[in-house]
Scaffold this motif. Structure first.
Motif, PDB file in Angstrom:
ATOM      1  N   ASP A  31       0.811  -1.213   0.000  1.00 11.62           N
ATOM      2  CA  ASP A  31       0.000   0.000   0.000  1.00 11.62           C
ATOM      3  C   ASP A  31       0.850   1.271   0.000  1.00 11.62           C
ATOM      4  O   ASP A  31       0.456   2.280  -0.588  1.00 11.62           O
ATOM      5  CB  ASP A  31      -0.972  -0.003   1.182  1.00 11.62           C
ATOM      6  CG  ASP A  31      -2.165  -0.936   0.944  1.00 11.62           C
ATOM      7  OD1 ASP A  31      -2.206  -1.606  -0.103  1.00 11.62           O
ATOM      8  OD2 ASP A  31      -3.054  -0.971   1.801  1.00 11.62           O
ATOM      9  N   TYR A  42      -5.740   6.962  -3.236  1.00  3.83           N
ATOM     10  CA  TYR A  42      -6.151   6.890  -1.832  1.00  3.83           C
ATOM     11  C   TYR A  42      -6.991   8.093  -1.430  1.00  3.83           C
ATOM     12  O   TYR A  42      -8.061   7.939  -0.840  1.00  3.83           O
ATOM     13  CB  TYR A  42      -4.917   6.755  -0.928  1.00  3.83           C
ATOM     14  CG  TYR A  42      -4.312   5.381  -1.037  1.00  3.83           C
ATOM     15  CD1 TYR A  42      -4.686   4.367  -0.174  1.00  3.83           C
ATOM     16  CD2 TYR A  42      -3.406   5.089  -2.045  1.00  3.83           C
ATOM     17  CE1 TYR A  42      -4.161   3.093  -0.298  1.00  3.83           C
ATOM     18  CE2 TYR A  42      -2.870   3.818  -2.181  1.00  3.83           C
ATOM     19  CZ  TYR A  42      -3.263   2.826  -1.306  1.00  3.83           C
ATOM     20  OH  TYR A  42      -2.748   1.565  -1.439  1.00  3.83           O
ATOM     21  N   ILE A  46      -9.919   5.465  -2.053  1.00  3.19           N
ATOM     22  CA  ILE A  46      -9.826   4.500  -0.960  1.00  3.19           C
ATOM     23  C   ILE A  46     -10.209   5.115   0.385  1.00  3.19           C
ATOM     24  O   ILE A  46     -10.972   4.516   1.145  1.00  3.19           O
ATOM     25  CB  ILE A  46      -8.412   3.873  -0.898  1.00  3.19           C
ATOM     26  CG1 ILE A  46      -8.095   3.105  -2.188  1.00  3.19           C
ATOM     27  CG2 ILE A  46      -8.255   2.979   0.325  1.00  3.19           C
ATOM     28  CD1 ILE A  46      -8.922   1.863  -2.423  1.00  3.19           C
ATOM     29  N   PHE A  47      -9.708   6.305   0.693  1.00  2.31           N
ATOM     30  CA  PHE A  47     -10.048   6.930   1.971  1.00  2.31           C
ATOM     31  C   PHE A  47     -11.549   7.191   2.072  1.00  2.31           C
ATOM     32  O   PHE A  47     -12.134   7.068   3.148  1.00  2.31           O
ATOM     33  CB  PHE A  47      -9.272   8.231   2.178  1.00  2.31           C
ATOM     34  CG  PHE A  47      -7.784   8.058   2.373  1.00  2.31           C
ATOM     35  CD1 PHE A  47      -7.220   6.821   2.647  1.00  2.31           C
ATOM     36  CD2 PHE A  47      -6.947   9.147   2.288  1.00  2.31           C
ATOM     37  CE1 PHE A  47      -5.847   6.674   2.832  1.00  2.31           C
ATOM     38  CE2 PHE A  47      -5.579   9.022   2.474  1.00  2.31           C
ATOM     39  CZ  PHE A  47      -5.026   7.783   2.740  1.00  2.31           C
ATOM     40  N   GLN A  49     -13.824   5.347   0.529  1.00  2.00           N
ATOM     41  CA  GLN A  49     -14.411   4.012   0.641  1.00  2.00           C
ATOM     42  C   GLN A  49     -14.430   3.533   2.097  1.00  2.00           C
ATOM     43  O   GLN A  49     -15.372   2.874   2.520  1.00  2.00           O
ATOM     44  CB  GLN A  49     -13.603   3.059  -0.238  1.00  2.00           C
ATOM     45  CG  GLN A  49     -14.186   1.703  -0.425  1.00  2.00           C
ATOM     46  CD  GLN A  49     -13.306   0.852  -1.336  1.00  2.00           C
ATOM     47  OE1 GLN A  49     -12.081   1.002  -1.370  1.00  2.00           O
ATOM     48  NE2 GLN A  49     -13.932  -0.031  -2.072  1.00  2.00           N
ATOM     49  N   TYR A  50     -13.402   3.878   2.849  1.00  2.40           N
ATOM     50  CA  TYR A  50     -13.302   3.463   4.248  1.00  2.40           C
ATOM     51  C   TYR A  50     -13.782   4.540   5.221  1.00  2.40           C
ATOM     52  O   TYR A  50     -13.545   4.451   6.415  1.00  2.40           O
ATOM     53  CB  TYR A  50     -11.862   3.057   4.579  1.00  2.40           C
ATOM     54  CG  TYR A  50     -11.523   1.703   4.011  1.00  2.40           C
ATOM     55  CD1 TYR A  50     -11.797   0.545   4.717  1.00  2.40           C
ATOM     56  CD2 TYR A  50     -10.962   1.583   2.741  1.00  2.40           C
ATOM     57  CE1 TYR A  50     -11.506  -0.697   4.200  1.00  2.40           C
ATOM     58  CE2 TYR A  50     -10.669   0.337   2.211  1.00  2.40           C
ATOM     59  CZ  TYR A  50     -10.943  -0.795   2.945  1.00  2.40           C
ATOM     60  OH  TYR A  50     -10.663  -2.021   2.413  1.00  2.40           O
ATOM     61  N   LEU A  52     -12.689   7.435   5.874  1.00  2.00           N
ATOM     62  CA  LEU A  52     -11.616   8.112   6.595  1.00  2.00           C
ATOM     63  C   LEU A  52     -11.583   9.594   6.277  1.00  2.00           C
ATOM     64  O   LEU A  52     -10.958  10.372   6.999  1.00  2.00           O
ATOM     65  CB  LEU A  52     -10.267   7.469   6.272  1.00  2.00           C
ATOM     66  CG  LEU A  52     -10.142   6.003   6.697  1.00  2.00           C
ATOM     67  CD1 LEU A  52      -8.832   5.412   6.209  1.00  2.00           C
ATOM     68  CD2 LEU A  52     -10.255   5.871   8.207  1.00  2.00           C
ATOM     69  N   VAL A  68      -2.925   5.312   5.204  1.00  2.00           N
ATOM     70  CA  VAL A  68      -2.676   4.171   4.320  1.00  2.00           C
ATOM     71  C   VAL A  68      -2.424   2.915   5.159  1.00  2.00           C
ATOM     72  O   VAL A  68      -2.939   1.844   4.848  1.00  2.00           O
ATOM     73  CB  VAL A  68      -1.493   4.447   3.356  1.00  2.00           C
ATOM     74  CG1 VAL A  68      -1.097   3.192   2.592  1.00  2.00           C
ATOM     75  CG2 VAL A  68      -1.852   5.557   2.379  1.00  2.00           C
ATOM     76  N   VAL A  71      -5.736   1.776   6.415  1.00  2.00           N
ATOM     77  CA  VAL A  71      -6.460   1.107   5.329  1.00  2.00           C
ATOM     78  C   VAL A  71      -5.913  -0.305   5.129  1.00  2.00           C
ATOM     79  O   VAL A  71      -6.668  -1.255   4.920  1.00  2.00           O
ATOM     80  CB  VAL A  71      -6.372   1.922   4.015  1.00  2.00           C
ATOM     81  CG1 VAL A  71      -6.776   1.097   2.810  1.00  2.00           C
ATOM     82  CG2 VAL A  71      -7.225   3.175   4.114  1.00  2.00           C
ATOM     83  N   THR A  72      -4.583  -0.434   5.186  1.00  2.00           N
ATOM     84  CA  THR A  72      -3.962  -1.757   5.037  1.00  2.00           C
ATOM     85  C   THR A  72      -4.522  -2.708   6.077  1.00  2.00           C
ATOM     86  O   THR A  72      -4.918  -3.830   5.749  1.00  2.00           O
ATOM     87  CB  THR A  72      -2.426  -1.656   5.197  1.00  2.00           C
ATOM     88  OG1 THR A  72      -1.916  -0.777   4.205  1.00  2.00           O
ATOM     89  CG2 THR A  72      -1.781  -3.015   5.067  1.00  2.00           C
ATOM     90  N   SER A  75      -8.264  -3.507   5.409  1.00  2.00           N
ATOM     91  CA  SER A  75      -8.560  -4.273   4.201  1.00  2.00           C
ATOM     92  C   SER A  75      -7.885  -5.636   4.159  1.00  2.00           C
ATOM     93  O   SER A  75      -8.255  -6.463   3.331  1.00  2.00           O
ATOM     94  CB  SER A  75      -8.164  -3.471   2.954  1.00  2.00           C
ATOM     95  OG  SER A  75      -6.777  -3.252   2.925  1.00  2.00           O
TER      96      SER A  75
END
Length: 185
Positions: A31, A42, A46-47, A49-50, A52, A68, A71-72, A75
């Motif tokens: 990541d 991200y 991605i951020f 999506q989560y 954050l 990150v 997120v790692t 996920s």
């Protein structure tokens, strides 16, 4: 509890710890590399999506690399746990606890290497081919924000991430076959 069952129990615990440790370290490295390729992947996808961040490309993100790592963890924690348990279950067919432990660890290594090579293939295909496709090719199957500073790197990071996930599944399948082939040897 018989000695063989006790050895198997400790081997299962060791394999679970090893798989979580290997996956965690690999996930953080993977990541961080994909973030280096495209921070927008991200900050604009991605951020969100989560949950954050609340807004695409939120400029208030102070330490994105720490996010990150979060997120790692969010996920990846579940996949090595499940794949490790599946590999352990398939290796219960081994005759001795030593063979059980050896085959399980090698199966996890095989699975991990396939995942790494899949991510590398994703990077190569993403940077050389897939990122060169126009945005409308992705309209039906992936999220691409409207305002990107670097479209090609965004697609490369996304491709690398997708190949990484599918590599994990392929690695698990190969590890199961490997474990099965090693039975009674």
């Amino acid at each position: 509890m018989s000695e063989n069952k006790l050895h198997n129990f400790f081997a299962i615990i060791l394999i679970a710890i090893l798989s979580a440790l290997i996956a965690g370290i690999y996930g953080i490295i993977h990541d961080q590399i994909t973030f280096t390729i495209s921070s927008e992947y991200y900050t604009k996808y991605i951020f969100l999506q989560y949950n954050l961040v609340q807004v695409e490309g939120d400029s208030r993100i102070i330490h994105p690399r720490i996010l990150v790592v979060l997120v790692t963890f969010l996920s990846t924690w579940w996949f090595p746990l499940i794949s490790g348990l599946i590999i352990v279950i398939f290796n219960l067919i081994q005759n001795t606890w030593k063979m059980f432990l050896k085959t399980s660890v090698l199966a996890m290594l095989i699975s991990s290497l396939i995942t790494v090579f899949s991510a590398i293939i994703g990077f190569i295909l993403g940077s050389l081919i897939i990122s060169k496709l126009p945005k409308y090719y992705f309209a039906d199957w992936c999220f691409i924000p409207d305002k990107l500073n670097d479209y090609e790197n965004y697609i490369t990071a996304g491709t690398m991430d997708a190949f990484n996930f599918f590599g994990g599944i392929l690695g698990l399948i190969v590890a199961i076959f490997y474990s099965y082939k090693k039975r009674n040897l």
